[in-house]
Scaffold this active site. Structure first.
Site: not given
Ligand code: NAP
Ligand code: HSE
Length: 452
Positions: A137, A188, A206
């Site tokens: 959003i 996820g 947020k």
């Molecule tokens: P995730 O699936 O855990 O992915 C994290 C990534 O970062 C992985 O690829 C990991 O590598 C990599 N990583 C971790 N430590 C590292 C390091 N020291 N050096 C280089 N790479 C590293 O997390 P995600 O869900 O994508 O979330 C990422 C960010 O987006 C977070 O800040 C989260 O709050 C935000 N976010 C997530 C969502 C959601 O729905 N998931 C929505 C909005 C915002 P590996 O793959 O090798 O483990």
């Molecule tokens: N963990 C977060 C949620 C990801 O469930 O809303 C999106 O920011």
């Protein structure tokens, strides 16, 4: 040859993988729209050898984030690794090099936002963060830009997809909290550390960002009244349903008349335009009437209702978590970043504390709320009278009492719906009620938000 902008991704997990795949799918379309091709030339992950659901050339992948940030060909750094320690180093290093940064990391912005925005200003570059709040959003742009001509009089929203998914499945299927949380992780939605979701902290990060944007002063995360959903039981979801309500984890930001202690400056003054200078910034599970649109926002969807003095009521709805919706917001920021780079807009994006910088967060104790209270009481005469006496002494009105039929055993549930009353008074009265011999367990207390 079309101009190309080189991107360095730090993180190739749920969101990073989503950005990579969406660019494969829609890169040509974006290039046609923007007149600039976005090209991921480097991607750092923790383990480059791990099998992923998508293929990245070995020449692009690295296990060392600093290679990505310091690569002279990388023009925009995209931080999608999460956390607040290494991620802070990544963002700081990129900004110091004058490289624009796109991040989805609300925990990082909540903890270090002012520092990072100051660094972006110092090095004449931009920090973009649309994906940090409410997934797909575009709420950041809406509040920062589209509503620039408004005083924001209320923001009420469901901003955590994981909690909304859990509460929805508990309501619709009678599912247990723990089994649904595991599904949210598998899909996820959840943070790497899911207590950030279920204990309300992610929503608080947020809501703090939105409050800072809307009210022009830095809302410290510690000042946000935060409650999670661990204590919500199927029983409360059912009773709330019978009363015509749905339980949602709500973030609320609204000016209040400050009548009691506030965080920071202890001020009772109102701004010279008559607006209260203290605002409520809170996250808690609340009963929302089923007639309100927020009650029917289900699963991982988010919705943010924004009321402005000029625009009136608006509602932003969409998927608040998960790979593709979040990637969509990151791509939107990348489009802005590429256009800004091309136009030489080195420091265009305002930080989230961009106006008067004045204001305080009201203590929850100074705020008045309606309450739902569930008590587990001895099944014998005179119980109601004792409870009612405590509430009457505290001048707290009862709008209804329900003792559902069909419960057998030594204790029975009693549901009280309380009239609007000061939070501190209610807390004290319920502490007294909790100690009555006829009350057999800690009262379950939830606020009721009619959101009129
Ligand atoms: P995730 O699936 O855990 O992915 C994290 C990534 O970062 C992985 O690829 C990991 O590598 C990599 N990583 C971790 N430590 C590292 C390091 N020291 N050096 C280089 N790479 C590293 O997390 P995600 O869900 O994508 O979330 C990422 C960010 O987006 C977070 O800040 C989260 O709050 C935000 N976010 C997530 C969502 C959601 O729905 N998931 C929505 C909005 C915002 P590996 O793959 O090798 O483990
Ligand atoms: N963990 C977060 C949620 C990801 O469930 O809303 C999106 O920011």
């Amino acid at each position: 040859m079309m101009e190309q902008v080189n991107l360095g991704l730090v993180g190739g997990g749920t969101v990073g993988g989503g950005v990579w795949q969406a660019l494969q799918r829609n890169g040509d379309l974006m290039a046609a729209r923007l007149g600039v091709r976005l090209n991921v030339t480097r991607m750092a992950v923790r383990d480059p050898r791990r099998t992923r659901g998508f293929t990245v050339p070995a020449s692009v992948l690295t296990g060392d984030w600093s290679e990505v940030v310091h690569d002279p060909n990388v023009q925009i750094v995209v931080e999608l690794m999460g956390g607040t320690t290494t991620a802070r180093e990544v963002v700081r290093a990129a900004l110091k090099l004058g490289k624009p940064v796109v991040t989805a990391n609300k925990a990082l912005l909540s903890a270090h936002g002012p520092e990072l925005f100051a660094l972006a200003a110092k090095h004449q570059t931009n920090l973009y963060y649309e994906a940090a709040v409410a997934g797909g959003i575009p709420i950041i742009k809406a509040i920062r830009e589209s509503f620039a001509g408004n005083r924001i009089t209320r923001i009420a929203g469901i901003v955590n997809g994981t909690c909304n998914y859990i509460l929805t499945r508990m309501k619709l299927e009678g599912a247990e909290f723990s089994e649904v949380l595991a599904d949210a992780q598998r899909l996820g939605y959840a943070e790497a550390e899911p207590s950030l979701d279920v204990d309300g902290h992610d929503a608080a990060h947020k809501i703090g960002i939105l409050a800072s944007l809307a009210h022009g002063f830095w809302v410290k995360p510690g000042s946000i009244h935060t409650e999670g959903i661990r204590h919500i039981s199927k029983l409360d979801i059912q009773f709330a349903g019978q009363l015509g309500y749905t339980i949602k984890l709500l973030g609320i930001i609204q000016p209040v008349a400050a009548t009691a202690p506030t965080q920071g400056k202890k001020s009772k003054k109102t701004a010279d335009d008559g607006h209260a200078s203290a605002i409520q910034v809170s996250v808690y599970p609340a009963l929302v009437p089923n007639t309100h649109v927020l009650a029917s926002v289900n699963h991982a969807f988010n919705a943010v209702a924004v009321r402005g003095d000029t625009v009136g009521d608006t509602l932003f709805y969409g998927r608040g978590a998960g790979q593709d919706p979040t990637a969509s917001s990151v791509l939107g920021d990348l489009a802005d970043a590429a256009i800004d780079l091309r136009a030489g807009n080195h420091h265009r994006v305002p930080p989230f504390v961009s106006h008067n910088g004045q204001g305080t967060v009201a203590s929850m104790d100074s705020i008045s709320s309606r309450f739902y209270v569930r008590l587990d009481v001895s099944d014998r005469p005179g119980v109601f009278a004792r409870i009612a006496t405590v509430l009457a002494r505290a001048k707290i009105g009862i709008s209804s009492i329900i003792q559902p039929e069909g419960h057998t055993g030594e204790t029975v549930p009693v549901i009280l719906m309380l009239d609007a009353a000061n939070n501190l008074s209610v807390r004290k009265a319920l502490a007294t009620i909790g100690k009555l011999p006829v009350v057999k367990s800690n009262p379950v207390v939830l606020r009721v938000e009619n959101l009129d």
